[in-house]
Motif scaffolding. Structure first.
Motif, PDB file in Angstrom:
ATOM      1  N   ILE A 179      93.793  13.638 -63.330  1.00 57.33           N
ATOM      2  CA  ILE A 179      92.447  14.207 -63.108  1.00 57.33           C
ATOM      3  C   ILE A 179      91.683  13.181 -62.317  1.00 57.33           C
ATOM      4  O   ILE A 179      91.501  11.761 -62.701  1.00 57.33           O
ATOM      5  CB  ILE A 179      91.443  14.581 -64.087  1.00 57.33           C
ATOM      6  N   ILE A 185      84.925  16.912 -61.365  1.00 60.24           N
ATOM      7  CA  ILE A 185      86.363  17.110 -61.069  1.00 60.24           C
ATOM      8  C   ILE A 185      86.696  17.295 -59.791  1.00 60.24           C
ATOM      9  O   ILE A 185      86.267  18.210 -59.006  1.00 60.24           O
ATOM     10  CB  ILE A 185      87.415  18.314 -62.098  1.00 60.24           C
ATOM     11  N   PHE A 230      92.807  18.331 -59.711  1.00 63.51           N
ATOM     12  CA  PHE A 230      93.409  18.436 -61.091  1.00 63.51           C
ATOM     13  C   PHE A 230      94.762  18.818 -61.087  1.00 63.51           C
ATOM     14  O   PHE A 230      94.944  19.910 -60.436  1.00 63.51           O
ATOM     15  CB  PHE A 230      92.365  19.583 -61.675  1.00 63.51           C
TER      16      PHE A 230
END
Length: 300
Positions: A216, A231, A234
């Motif tokens: 991540i 984020i 991912f």
């Protein structure tokens, strides 16, 4: 009595006069000696008592006066220093205890050198206070350390506050190792897969939560009053959690760490460094809560 001739009477008169002159001669010679003693005594000034001489001498002695002044001044300075040190010890302890209670870590505090703390205590106005934590954690965020500068504190009790803080600035440092440990403890499901290592990328301002099979990349940013991890990428190879669930989990995690600070403290900026993340928090013209509102401030 037979009658005396004029020659005999004259002779007796001369003899009586000579006898009287002889008797009067010694008394006339001794009279100067007896009169000399009183004249000598009256010429000598009267002596003063010894105590009067000592008092006059001590009053007029400049060295004695100077020594007395030095002793008095030294006692005053010694008392002032002792009072200043004691006041600083008590004040430092109270502020450090309040911060330690809020961040769940050991803390040290120190007040500015000028003006004297005794004067600040008397006026209940404190100009400059510095606080630093040990760096073990802030709440549940491991490896997080804070350095705080507090200025212009006025202690004026009201029913809703104990006074005001003019300005508070805090620099929070969060190490890469601390980020890894915090995620592992707070998000066991996520931490088991992506936190075998945390790598920072100062060039693009991101951090990488790296696992054996998953990865991540998140970007720290200011969100509301705290810090969030957004984020950026991912990659999942070992489990199939949706990205939205992982983002929501990270948001909840950071919210418990960097939001809801007292005194209206809020995040201003965040920066990624080679060793972790540095953020700046601040507040202005904040009301100091009373003990019933926040137990950590009860002993101020």
């Amino acid at each position: 009595m037979p009658a005396q001739s004029p020659q005999q009477a004259e002779s007796q008169t001369e003899q009586l006069a000579a006898a009287n002159a002889a008797a009067a001669r010694p008394s006339s010679q001794s009279s100067p000696r007896t009169s000399a003693a009183p004249s000598a005594q009256t010429a000598k000034p009267p002596e003063e008592p010894a105590t009067v001489k000592t008092k006059r001498r001590s009053r007029r002695d400049p060295l004695t006066i100077f020594l007395v002044l030095i002793i008095v001044f030294s006692l005053l300075v010694a008392g002032l220093i002792a009072g200043e040190l004691y006041a600083r010890h008590v004040a430092n302890s109270k502020v450090a205890e309040a911060v330690a209670c809020e961040v769940n870590d050991q803390a040290t505090a120190s007040f500015g050198v000028a003006p004297l703390l005794l004067w600040q205590v008397a006026t209940r106005h404190f100009t400059n206070i510095s606080v630093e934590t040990a760096g073990n954690q802030i709440r549940d965020a491991k490896g997080m350390k804070v350095q705080i500068t507090i200025q212009d504190v006025n202690l004026k009790s009201t029913p809703s506050s104990q006074g005001t803080i003019g300005a508070l600035d805090a620099t929070i440092t969060w190490s890469s190792e601390g980020i890894k440990e915090s995620v592992q403890n707070a998000i066991p499901v996520l931490g088991a897969f992506v936190t075998s290592a945390v790598i920072t990328h100062p060039a693009d301002g991101t951090i990488e939560l790296k696992g054996m099979l998953n990865d991540i990349v998140a970007k720290p940013k200011v969100s509301g009053n705290g810090i969030a991890l957004e984020i950026i990428s991912f990659n999942t190879l070992g489990f199939s959690l949706p990205r939205e669930i992982v983002q929501s989990t990270l948001n909840d995690f950071t919210a418990t760490l960097t939001k809801n600070y007292p005194l209206g403290i809020h995040a201003d900026s965040v920066q990624v460094t080679p060793t972790g993340v540095i953020s700046h928090f601040s507040t202005r013209d904040a009301a100091i809560p009373i003990g019933t509102q926040n137990p950590c401030f009860a002993n101020l």
